[in-house]
Design an enzyme around this catalytic site. Structure first.
Site, PDB file in Angstrom:
ATOM      1  N   SER A  20       0.807  -1.219   0.000  1.00 39.23           N
ATOM      2  CA  SER A  20       0.000   0.000   0.000  1.00 39.23           C
ATOM      3  C   SER A  20       0.840   1.269   0.000  1.00 39.23           C
ATOM      4  O   SER A  20       1.134   1.821   1.058  1.00 39.23           O
ATOM      5  CB  SER A  20      -0.933   0.004   1.223  1.00 39.23           C
ATOM      6  N   GLU A 172     -13.418   3.855  -0.752  1.00 29.01           N
ATOM      7  CA  GLU A 172     -12.720   3.114   0.310  1.00 29.01           C
ATOM      8  C   GLU A 172     -13.622   2.856   1.511  1.00 29.01           C
ATOM      9  O   GLU A 172     -13.145   2.519   2.594  1.00 29.01           O
ATOM     10  CB  GLU A 172     -11.461   3.871   0.725  1.00 29.01           C
ATOM     11  N   HIS A 249      -6.429   7.273   4.558  1.00 30.14           N
ATOM     12  CA  HIS A 249      -7.867   7.347   4.798  1.00 30.14           C
ATOM     13  C   HIS A 249      -8.124   8.459   5.814  1.00 30.14           C
ATOM     14  O   HIS A 249      -7.263   8.752   6.657  1.00 30.14           O
ATOM     15  CB  HIS A 249      -8.404   6.033   5.394  1.00 30.14           C
ATOM     16  N   CYS A 367      -9.861   0.926  12.022  1.00 31.89           N
ATOM     17  CA  CYS A 367      -9.847   0.243  10.716  1.00 31.89           C
ATOM     18  C   CYS A 367     -10.495  -1.120  10.802  1.00 31.89           C
ATOM     19  O   CYS A 367     -11.011  -1.629   9.806  1.00 31.89           O
ATOM     20  CB  CYS A 367      -8.415   0.019  10.236  1.00 31.89           C
TER      21      CYS A 367
HETATM   22  O1  SUG Z   1      -5.616  -0.437   2.729  1.00 37.86           O
HETATM   23  N1  SUG Z   1      -3.185  -2.107   4.617  1.00 37.86           N
HETATM   24  C1  SUG Z   1      -4.497  -1.490   4.536  1.00 37.86           C
HETATM   25  C2  SUG Z   1      -4.814  -0.787   5.827  1.00 37.86           C
HETATM   26  C3  SUG Z   1      -6.240  -0.315   5.879  1.00 37.86           C
HETATM   27  C4  SUG Z   1      -6.521   0.541   7.062  1.00 37.86           C
HETATM   28  N2  SUG Z   1      -7.865   0.932   7.100  1.00 37.86           N
HETATM   29  C5  SUG Z   1      -8.315   2.126   7.510  1.00 37.86           C
HETATM   30  N3  SUG Z   1      -7.521   3.149   7.692  1.00 37.86           N
HETATM   31  N4  SUG Z   1      -9.584   2.267   7.678  1.00 37.86           N
HETATM   32  C6  SUG Z   1      -4.560  -0.528   3.351  1.00 37.86           C
HETATM   33  O2  SUG Z   1      -3.571   0.162   3.092  1.00 37.86           O
HETATM   34  C7  SUG Z   1      -1.365  -3.493   3.833  1.00 37.86           C
HETATM   35  C8  SUG Z   1      -1.161  -4.853   3.191  1.00 37.86           C
HETATM   36  C9  SUG Z   1       0.278  -5.211   3.011  1.00 37.86           C
HETATM   37  O3  SUG Z   1       1.087  -4.314   2.766  1.00 37.86           O
HETATM   38  O4  SUG Z   1       0.601  -6.415   3.122  1.00 37.86           O
HETATM   39  C10 SUG Z   1      -2.773  -2.965   3.697  1.00 37.86           C
HETATM   40  O5  SUG Z   1      -3.464  -3.330   2.776  1.00 37.86           O
END
Ligand code: SUG
Length: 443
Positions: A20, A172, A249, A367
């Site tokens: 990400s 999202e 986010h 999250c």
């Molecule tokens: O979408 N991390 C998620 C984290 C989501 C957090 N959600 C909120 N803030 N509501 C993302 O970035 C990391 C996966 C990896 O790198 O293996 C990941 O997808």
């Protein structure tokens, strides 16, 4: 009306793949070995704590990973073993993308408009299309299927299709949505966004370093689909400097509940105008607690996630902040949260939770949960065994202990045994939760 926190159960392939861009924790921990068992148990401990506070708690299941259907769509053929070997060959990046357990962060699963706010008096759920990140776009259709299985009664619930339109309508979910309420007024809904798909660059600019995931057009569509009174929906822009600092986010720099909003000054562009508008909409009881960058530098807020707390209303009407341990360890984040709890307003307490294994991929307490307000009739219309009680908690802990590994590194994703264990775990979970067949491999 009671709110239920539908937490995502951490999946058996939880791993750190650095997928990400713009999510500082995900990039920082890329390649580290993960402990899915510990991660799942940390999540279940949070659910137990929330339930013990008298707050509604429920669960959503992990998704099938690696997602064989996607690997087939990408041209990998043969038995599951052959597909894993071929997709995992070389740098294995496609296999990592298709193996992410990111569905655990159910704040991104959907956006919910409760029945008391919608024109047709039904509860609306729009599964997020998550088109910004390939590893997350894989979630949308399974999420829709799961939500349709749980929220099955069409007289009370409408589970929409994810928004169409790819990057133009990139959505999202509730991570960019905040519902605020004050006595005697209809709820106010904030649908924040990071970029405009059409038209001129917004006056407040756009991020230069990291991607903005949610579009304004997507946010506007969510308000329409939720059948909200247009005068009760507002569409603030995420501050471009906040996104560039790692607030991919809105919920990385802001959290709201009832008549209270906690925010960093870089959460929204023009936050003062936004707060004035919210005061008009909600009246004088509306309370905002703003952390300035001088009080809490945005980099510290992104690292320690004090705004990614759950802000919960307790049965006695007071509020509590459930923050990640990292916020206790960062003195300025802790001082901010404790200032809020000592302010004499509705927020009276802060508790810190160990969610390190989710935090290291950028997912804090907020999250991990989807907030869904359910009146008693709506609650009674749900037949699946998804609502937390001691028996379900014990069953889920025993299930994790039975199936989950305590170590998954990148190379393990190629292991056919991990795949078989994961399918066996999910198959049993659908029986524990009484969901029926929801996964591709069960059809
Ligand atoms: O979408 N991390 C998620 C984290 C989501 C957090 N959600 C909120 N803030 N509501 C993302 O970035 C990391 C996966 C990896 O790198 O293996 C990941 O997808």
């Amino acid at each position: 009306m009671p709110e239920f926190n539908f937490d995502g159960i951490v999946g058996p392939t939880h791993n750190y793949a650095g997928l990400s861009p713009g999510n500082v924790a995900s990039l920082t921990h890329a390649g580290q070995a993960a402990n899915p068992r510990r991660a799942a148990l940390q999540g279940l401990s949070k659910m137990r704590l929330v339930a013990s506070l008298g707050v509604g708690q429920a669960v959503l299941p992990p998704h099938e990973r690696p997602r064989m259907r996607t690997l087939h769509q990408l041209g990998f053929r043969g038995s599951d073993e052959e597909v894993l070997a071929a997709a995992g060959a070389g740098d294995g990046h496609l296999l990592r993308l298709c193996s992410s357990a990111a569905a655990m962060w159910t704040a991104n699963a959907a956006t919910c408009v409760p029945s008391e706010d919608s024109a047709d008096r039904r509860l609306h759920l729009v599964p997020a299309n998550l088109t910004s990140m390939f590893h997350r776009v894989l979630e949308a259709d399974t999420t829709a299927r799961v939500l349709r299985t749980i929220f099955a009664d069409p007289a009370r619930f409408e589970v929409h299709e994810p928004l169409p339109g790819g990057a133009q309508l990139s959505d999202e979910g509730a991570a960019n949505h905040t519902r605020l309420t004050a006595a005697g007024r209809p709820a106010a809904h904030l649908f924040a966004w990071g970029r405009a798909a059409y038209g001129a660059v917004p006056a407040s600019g756009q991020p230069l370093r990291f991607p903005a995931r949610q579009t304004r057009e997507a946010s506007e569509a969510l308000a329409r689909l939720g059948q909200l009174d247009p005068s009760r929906a507002i569409f603030p822009q995420q501050h471009p400097r906040g996104i560039d600092a790692g607030a991919f986010h809105t919920d990385v720099l802001a959290v709201g509940n009832g008549n209270v909003l906690l925010l960093h000054e870089l959460a929204f562009a023009n936050h003062e105008a936004l707060l004035a508008r919210l005061r008009e909409m909600l009246g004088e009881s509306f309370t905002a607690h703003v952390a300035t960058d001088a009080e809490l530098p945005v980099a510290s807020a992104v690292a320690a996630y004090p705004f990614n707390s759950q802000l919960l209303t307790l049965p006695d009407g007071t509020m509590i902040i459930l923050a990640p341990e990292e916020s206790r360890a960062e003195p300025r984040a802790r001082a901010f949260l404790e200032r809020v709890a000592a302010s004499g307003g509705p927020v009276r307490d802060v508790r810190y939770l160990d969610l390190r294994d989710s935090m290291e991929n950028g997912g804090g307490p907020a999250c991990l949960r989807q907030r869904i307000v359910l009146n008693p009739q709506e609650r009674a219309a749900i037949a699946a065994r998804v609502f937390w009680d001691d028996a379900l908690g014990a069953d889920l802990e025993a299930w994790v202990a039975r199936y989950y590994r305590d170590r998954v590194a990148g190379d393990d994703l190629r292991d056919p045994l991990l795949h078989r264990e994961s399918l066996a775990a999910l198959d049993e979970l659908t029986r524990i939760l009484r969901l029926g067949p929801i996964y591709d491999f069960q059809s």
